[in-house]
Design a protein around this motif. Structure first.
Motif, PDB file in Angstrom:
ATOM      1  N   THR A   1      -3.977   4.429   7.079  1.00 63.43           N
ATOM      2  CA  THR A   1      -4.544   3.088   7.239  1.00 63.43           C
ATOM      3  C   THR A   1      -3.559   1.956   6.985  1.00 63.43           C
ATOM      4  OG1 THR A   1      -5.246   3.184   4.967  1.00 63.43           O
ATOM      5  CG2 THR A   1      -6.881   3.808   6.609  1.00 63.43           C
ATOM      6  N   TYR A   2      -2.274   2.298   6.890  1.00 69.22           N
ATOM      7  CA  TYR A   2      -1.301   1.271   6.484  1.00 69.22           C
ATOM      8  C   TYR A   2      -1.422  -0.085   7.176  1.00 69.22           C
ATOM      9  CZ  TYR A   2       1.145   5.420   4.837  1.00 69.22           C
ATOM     10  OH  TYR A   2       1.466   6.587   4.250  1.00 69.22           O
ATOM     11  N   LEU A   3      -1.395  -0.093   8.503  1.00 66.92           N
ATOM     12  CA  LEU A   3      -1.278  -1.391   9.166  1.00 66.92           C
ATOM     13  C   LEU A   3      -2.577  -2.195   9.182  1.00 66.92           C
ATOM     14  CD1 LEU A   3       1.405  -0.532  11.826  1.00 66.92           C
ATOM     15  CD2 LEU A   3       1.658  -1.965   9.835  1.00 66.92           C
TER      16      LEU A   3
ATOM     17  N   TYR B   1       0.847  -1.189   0.000  1.00 72.16           N
ATOM     18  CA  TYR B   1       0.000   0.000   0.000  1.00 72.16           C
ATOM     19  C   TYR B   1       0.883   1.240   0.000  1.00 72.16           C
ATOM     20  CZ  TYR B   1      -4.870   1.120   0.892  1.00 72.16           C
ATOM     21  OH  TYR B   1      -6.172   1.510   0.757  1.00 72.16           O
ATOM     22  N   THR B   2       0.630   2.160  -0.906  1.00 78.09           N
ATOM     23  CA  THR B   2       1.377   3.424  -0.968  1.00 78.09           C
ATOM     24  C   THR B   2       2.793   3.296  -1.517  1.00 78.09           C
ATOM     25  OG1 THR B   2       2.416   3.416   1.195  1.00 78.09           O
ATOM     26  CG2 THR B   2       0.185   4.268   1.120  1.00 78.09           C
ATOM     27  N   MET B   3       3.079   2.176  -2.187  1.00 76.86           N
ATOM     28  CA  MET B   3       4.415   2.065  -2.798  1.00 76.86           C
ATOM     29  C   MET B   3       4.539   3.082  -3.932  1.00 76.86           C
ATOM     30  SD  MET B   3       3.489  -1.505  -4.608  1.00 76.86           S
ATOM     31  CE  MET B   3       2.200  -1.676  -5.847  1.00 76.86           C
TER      32      MET B   3
ATOM     33  N   THR C   1      13.064   9.187  -0.538  1.00 79.05           N
ATOM     34  CA  THR C   1      12.002   8.643   0.307  1.00 79.05           C
ATOM     35  C   THR C   1      10.636   9.237   0.020  1.00 79.05           C
ATOM     36  OG1 THR C   1      11.542   8.076   2.625  1.00 79.05           O
ATOM     37  CG2 THR C   1      12.236  10.351   2.199  1.00 79.05           C
ATOM     38  N   SER C   2       9.630   8.603   0.607  1.00 84.59           N
ATOM     39  CA  SER C   2       8.268   9.124   0.543  1.00 84.59           C
ATOM     40  C   SER C   2       7.616   8.860   1.902  1.00 84.59           C
ATOM     41  CB  SER C   2       7.523   8.392  -0.570  1.00 84.59           C
ATOM     42  OG  SER C   2       6.224   8.861  -0.658  1.00 84.59           O
ATOM     43  N   PRO C   3       7.458   9.914   2.710  1.00 83.53           N
ATOM     44  CA  PRO C   3       6.840   9.702   4.025  1.00 83.53           C
ATOM     45  C   PRO C   3       5.342   9.468   3.875  1.00 83.53           C
ATOM     46  CG  PRO C   3       7.576  11.996   3.729  1.00 83.53           C
ATOM     47  CD  PRO C   3       7.792  11.300   2.430  1.00 83.53           C
TER      48      PRO C   3
ATOM     49  N   GLN D   1       4.482   4.600  14.214  1.00 84.09           N
ATOM     50  CA  GLN D   1       4.067   5.321  13.009  1.00 84.09           C
ATOM     51  C   GLN D   1       3.936   6.815  13.300  1.00 84.09           C
ATOM     52  OE1 GLN D   1       2.781   3.899   9.743  1.00 84.09           O
ATOM     53  NE2 GLN D   1       4.198   2.352  10.470  1.00 84.09           N
ATOM     54  N   LEU D   2       4.223   7.668  12.312  1.00 83.32           N
ATOM     55  CA  LEU D   2       3.995   9.107  12.486  1.00 83.32           C
ATOM     56  C   LEU D   2       2.540   9.300  12.896  1.00 83.32           C
ATOM     57  CD1 LEU D   2       5.711  10.952   9.486  1.00 83.32           C
ATOM     58  CD2 LEU D   2       6.726  10.152  11.605  1.00 83.32           C
ATOM     59  N   THR D   3       2.290  10.265  13.782  1.00 80.43           N
ATOM     60  CA  THR D   3       0.917  10.431  14.263  1.00 80.43           C
ATOM     61  C   THR D   3       0.203  11.540  13.477  1.00 80.43           C
ATOM     62  OG1 THR D   3       1.929  11.667  16.050  1.00 80.43           O
ATOM     63  CG2 THR D   3       1.123   9.501  16.598  1.00 80.43           C
TER      64      THR D   3
ATOM     65  N   GLY E   1      17.511   0.852   4.677  1.00 79.03           N
ATOM     66  CA  GLY E   1      16.071   1.130   4.702  1.00 79.03           C
ATOM     67  C   GLY E   1      15.596   1.029   6.134  1.00 79.03           C
ATOM     68  N   VAL E   2      14.677   1.923   6.504  1.00 72.81           N
ATOM     69  CA  VAL E   2      14.075   1.851   7.838  1.00 72.81           C
ATOM     70  C   VAL E   2      12.565   1.975   7.662  1.00 72.81           C
ATOM     71  CG1 VAL E   2      13.893   2.928  10.118  1.00 72.81           C
ATOM     72  CG2 VAL E   2      16.081   3.006   8.899  1.00 72.81           C
ATOM     73  N   ASP E   3      11.830   1.131   8.370  1.00 76.88           N
ATOM     74  CA  ASP E   3      10.373   1.274   8.394  1.00 76.88           C
ATOM     75  C   ASP E   3       9.872   0.683   9.697  1.00 76.88           C
ATOM     76  OD1 ASP E   3       8.187   1.825   5.843  1.00 76.88           O
ATOM     77  OD2 ASP E   3       7.406   0.961   7.716  1.00 76.88           O
TER      78      ASP E   3
ATOM     79  N   ASP F   1      11.857   2.951  14.322  1.00 77.23           N
ATOM     80  CA  ASP F   1      11.161   4.227  14.232  1.00 77.23           C
ATOM     81  C   ASP F   1      12.181   5.299  13.818  1.00 77.23           C
ATOM     82  OD1 ASP F   1       9.890   6.632  14.716  1.00 77.23           O
ATOM     83  OD2 ASP F   1       8.946   5.967  16.586  1.00 77.23           O
ATOM     84  N   SER F   2      11.975   5.907  12.675  1.00 77.92           N
ATOM     85  CA  SER F   2      12.943   6.890  12.159  1.00 77.92           C
ATOM     86  C   SER F   2      12.951   8.199  12.944  1.00 77.92           C
ATOM     87  CB  SER F   2      12.672   7.167  10.685  1.00 77.92           C
ATOM     88  OG  SER F   2      13.037   6.044   9.939  1.00 77.92           O
ATOM     89  N   ARG F   3      11.972   8.385  13.836  1.00 77.16           N
ATOM     90  CA  ARG F   3      11.999   9.604  14.666  1.00 77.16           C
ATOM     91  C   ARG F   3      13.073   9.492  15.736  1.00 77.16           C
ATOM     92  NH1 ARG F   3       5.740   9.203  16.099  1.00 77.16           N
ATOM     93  NH2 ARG F   3       6.528   7.101  16.327  1.00 77.16           N
TER      94      ARG F   3
END
Ligand SMILES: C[S@@+](CC[C@H](N)C(=O)[O-])C[C@H]1O[C@@H](n2cnc3c(N)ncnc32)[C@H](O)[C@@H]1O
Length: 362
Positions: free
Chosen positions: A240-242, A13-15, A231-233, A266-268, A58-60, A213-215
């Motif tokens: 709804t990713y997860l 999703y969102t690739m 990248t694409s944040p 995840q970013l909030t 890569g980080v996710d 977590d990249s933060r």
């Protein structure tokens, strides 16, 4: 068969399309230069870097994303992947945990579900070798999808490919259309996919993918100095990713039901300003791991909204981050239809724009 086949091993999703990171890295980068993607998703940037013999990180924070991105850096012959699946299935070990209920009865044939659980449990015990990392990605790609008239290419009853069906809706649909799950040949599906995705391997390059977590500044502490961040944040408001990947999450150790609570790491999306601040932490962290003169290239967009205009959110996130914005170009028409936002709204009601934003290390 082609050298870039592995990139399509599983939709995410969102690739974004492979052409985007490939084009920017080809244009500006050189073999051997390190690339970072702090929101790597299925690892499209890592895979583009690999094709160009550039090592990458890569980080996710989504376990599904990290599992897929790891596969983008792995190598194993198709025969080894199939042999590994066979070995797990022929060990005849009864799975400890087989989900029950209407959804599971209709989603997978009884025999298929047992085999999936055997594979799942073996990989939860050990998924450290490149062969198993690739096997896991192949299974994730085959877990749900359409049922063709001929040979099955997915394990499930009729389903979407990109996101997992919601149980109540799926049960209603399958019952209404009298659709029973097929008794599929799990090994044959794995073999066909292994041959499709692994027959022409891309070059082997160094790299790593972290589930993190990249933060958090610590996430980048062992990352080599990079020349590029591509990248694409997440787009603000699209969160709804997860839950949409709950079946793939289940396969890699998650619960056998949909979980809607705010996923960890995840970013909030609770306010545009807060969201910008969180992205700012990520840009600052990666600036600290890049060389002088490094470039940051971001694909970003969203639905226009007075409260949270996408470019406003992004520009605010770049302030005092160590990066200076140089240009922003609207995503070309040729990428329309494959754009990230189209995966949220088939026919968007509000205007949507996506930009490729180029920044230099300040
Ligand atoms: C737009 S997607 C990236 C898609 C990627 N370009 C691809 O082609 O698959 C954004 C990603 O950011 C991840 N993400 C959100 N918050 C994060 C965080 N705090 N740290 C790391 N990753 C995060 C999401 O899990 C999602 O995979």
């Amino acid at each position: 068969m082609s050298v870039d086949a592995l990139n399509a091993v599983c939709p995410y999703y969102t690739m974004y399309p492979l052409d985007f990171p490939l084009r920017v890295l080809k244009e500006h980068g050189r073999r051997g230069e390190w690339v970072i993607d702090p929101f790597c998703g299925r690892g499209t940037t890592n895979f583009a870097a690999r094709l160009l013999e550039m090592p990458s990180v890569g980080v996710d924070s989504s376990p599904v994303a990290a599992a897929l991105a790891q596969a983008k850096l792995a190598s194993a012959a198709p025969g080894r992947v199939v042999a590994s699946a066979r070995a797990i299935l022929s060990s005849a070990k009864e799975p400890r945990d087989v989900p029950t209920g209407e959804f599971w009865r209709l989603a997978y044939h009884e025999r298929t579900l047992i085999q999936l659980c055997q594979l799942r449990e073996a990989m939860l015990t050990d998924c450290s070798s490149p062969t198993r990392i690739l096997l896991r990605a192949i299974i994730l790609g085959a877990l749900h999808g359409p049922r063709p008239k001929g040979t099955s290419s997915h394990f499930s009853n009729q389903s979407p490919r990109t996101f997992a069906p919601k149980p109540a809706y799926a049960v209603k649909y399958w019952t209404k259309h009298r659709m029973a799950p097929t008794d599929v040949d799990v090994v044959a599906i794995i073999r066909a996919r292994a041959e499709r995705y692994l027959s022409e391997p891309p070059p082997s390059v160094r790299g790593m993918v972290q589930l993190a977590d990249s933060r958090q500044v610590d996430t980048f502490k062992d990352v080599p100095e990079a020349h590029f961040v591509v990248t694409s944040p997440p787009y603000y408001g699209m969160r709804t990713y997860l839950p949409d990947q709950w079946l793939r999450l289940w396969f890699i150790g998650g619960p056998d039901f949909v979980e809607y609570r705010q996923p960890h790491g995840q970013l909030t999306h609770t306010g545009a300003k807060h969201f910008s601040n969180e992205m700012n932490r990520v840009w600052t962290n990666v600036a600290g791991r890049t060389t002088k003169g490094a470039r940051l290239i971001i694909r970003y967009g969203g639905i226009h909204d007075r409260e949270a205009e996408p470019m406003g959110v992004l520009k605010a996130s770049l302030l005092h981050s160590g990066w200076r914005m140089v240009t922003a170009k609207a995503v070309p028409d040729s990428d329309r239809g494959r754009r990230q936002v189209r995966q949220f709204q088939a026919e968007p009601k509000k205007a949507i724009t996506e930009y490729d934003v180029y920044c230099h290390r300040a």
